[in-house]
Enzyme design. Structure first.
Site, PDB file in Angstrom:
ATOM      1  N   GLY A  43      76.279   9.821 -22.447  1.00  0.00           N
ATOM      2  CA  GLY A  43      78.464  10.455 -21.871  1.00  0.00           C
ATOM      3  C   GLY A  43      78.507   9.069 -21.291  1.00  0.00           C
ATOM      4  O   GLY A  43      77.414   7.831 -20.913  1.00  0.00           O
ATOM      5  N   VAL A  50      75.822   6.665 -19.287  1.00  0.00           N
ATOM      6  CA  VAL A  50      74.306   6.760 -19.270  1.00  0.00           C
ATOM      7  C   VAL A  50      73.432   6.895 -20.756  1.00  0.00           C
ATOM      8  O   VAL A  50      74.084   7.214 -21.542  1.00  0.00           O
ATOM      9  CB  VAL A  50      74.730   8.031 -18.117  1.00  0.00           C
ATOM     10  CG1 VAL A  50      73.190   8.004 -18.012  1.00  0.00           C
ATOM     11  CG2 VAL A  50      75.037   7.908 -17.043  1.00  0.00           C
ATOM     12  N   LYS A  63      71.690   3.904 -15.810  1.00  0.00           N
ATOM     13  CA  LYS A  63      72.724   3.959 -15.939  1.00  0.00           C
ATOM     14  C   LYS A  63      73.512   2.240 -16.128  1.00  0.00           C
ATOM     15  O   LYS A  63      73.405   1.880 -14.907  1.00  0.00           O
ATOM     16  CB  LYS A  63      73.848   4.568 -14.593  1.00  0.00           C
ATOM     17  CG  LYS A  63      75.375   4.563 -14.441  1.00  0.00           C
ATOM     18  CD  LYS A  63      75.992   5.471 -13.741  1.00  0.00           C
ATOM     19  CE  LYS A  63      77.909   5.637 -13.095  1.00  0.00           C
ATOM     20  NZ  LYS A  63      77.755   6.227 -12.487  1.00  0.00           N
ATOM     21  N   ASP A 162      82.804  13.180  -4.212  1.00  0.00           N
ATOM     22  CA  ASP A 162      83.548  13.628  -5.314  1.00  0.00           C
ATOM     23  C   ASP A 162      82.014  15.262  -6.021  1.00  0.00           C
ATOM     24  O   ASP A 162      81.550  15.236  -7.230  1.00  0.00           O
ATOM     25  CB  ASP A 162      83.203  12.782  -6.933  1.00  0.00           C
ATOM     26  CG  ASP A 162      83.766  12.663  -7.619  1.00  0.00           C
ATOM     27  OD1 ASP A 162      84.680  13.672  -7.915  1.00  0.00           O
ATOM     28  OD2 ASP A 162      83.919  12.088  -8.971  1.00  0.00           O
TER      29      ASP A 162
END
Length: 232
Positions: A43, A50, A63, A162
Site C-alpha cells: 500500500g 510499503v 517502507k 496519529d
C-alpha cells in the site's frame, strides 16, 4: 504502487546505495542492502509506499519514504519521526528493525525503513469489512492492547500523535500493534508529560486530533489518550 514501480525498486535494490550515515544512536539499525528481497507492494500513503519483503531470512515491511516536492521538510520530518520507535520493543508496538537515510532508485527520498511485518491487515479494515461485527470481548481485548502499547510509548518518551484504526495493525494471534510513527514526537528527557511546551503539532488526522493540538497548544501524551477515545 504499480508493477512498473515495483520492478524498478527491485532492480535498484540489487545495487547497493552509497553509504549514508545515521546518527550514532541509530548506528545499530543500518540496513544491510544485500539481505533485502522485495516481494510485493502492500500500500501507499501520504509519506511513502510499503512493500512486503524479506530481510535476513524473515518477512518484513519495507517502507520507502516518499519525496514530496511540495513539502520536502515534511517528508524528512516524517522519516526521522518514524525512527522515534527505534529500539522500542513491545508486543503491541510495531518494531523498527533497520533504516537508512537513502533509498535505492530514488536519491531524493529521505530514506528507507524496515519494520516488523504484522500480516493481518489493519484495525480499520477489520472494522469496515463485510465480516461479522466486532464483539464486546474482542473490542475490550483490542482496547487493552492499544492502551498497553500507548503506556509503553509514553513511558519511553514517545507521543504517537496519529492514533487511529488505520494505524493499528493486526498480527497473528489477534494482537493489535501500534504502527506508523510518521507524526510522532519525542518528549524531552528532563521533564514530565507537559515538557514539550516549545513544540506545536500540525500533522495527524483531523478527525482524531486532540482539541488542544487544533488550538496550537503544546504537545503532551494526553493527545494520544484523546485519539484512543475517538478510536474506541
Amino acid at each position: 504502487s504499480s508493477p512498473l514501480e515495483l520492478s524498478r525498486y527491485k532492480a535498484a535494490s540489487s545495487s547497493r546505495p552509497a553509504p549514508c550515515r545515521l546518527p550514532p544512536r541509530l548506528a545499530w539499525c543500518s540496513i544491510d542492502w544485500e539481505q533485502i528481497r522485495v516481494l510485493e507492494p502492500l500500500g501507499s500513503g501520504g509519506f511513502g509506499s510499503v512493500y512486503r519483503a524479506t530481510y535476513r531470512g524473515q518477512t518484513v515491511a519495507l517502507k520507502k519514504v516518499k519525496r514530496c516536492s511540495k513539502n520536502r521538510l515534511a517528508s524528512r520530518q516524517s522519516f526521522w519521526a518514524e525512527l522515534n520507535a527505534a529500539r522500542l520493543c513491545h508486543p503491541h508496538v510495531v518494531r523498527v528493525l533497520a533504516a537508512s537515510a537513502s533509498c535505492p532508485g530514488d536519491p531524493g527520498s529521505p530514506g528507507t525503513i524496515i519494520m516488523e511485518y504484522a500480516g493481518s491487515g489493519t484495525l480499520h479494515r477489520r472494522i469496515y469489512s463485510r465480516g461479522p461485527p466486532l464483539g464486546k470481548a474482542c473490542c475490550l481485548r483490542y482496547a487493552r492492547h492499544i492502551t498497553d502499547g500507548l503506556r509503553f510509548l509514553h513511558r519511553g518518551g514517545v507521543v504517537h500523535l496519529d492514533l487511529k484504526p488505520a494505524n493499528v495493525l493486526l498480527a497473528p494471534g489477534d494482537l493489535c500493534k501500534i504502527g506508523d510513527f510518521g507524526c510522532s514526537q519525542k518528549l524531552r528527557e528532563d521533564g514530565g508529560e507537559d515538557c514539550c511546551a516549545q513544540l506545536r503539532h500540525l500533522g495527524g488526522t483531523y478527525t482524531h486530533r486532540a482539541p488542544e493540538l487544533l488550538r496550537g497548544e503544546p504537545v503532551t501524551a494526553k493527545a494520544d489518550i484523546y485519539s484512543f477515545a475517538v478510536t474506541l
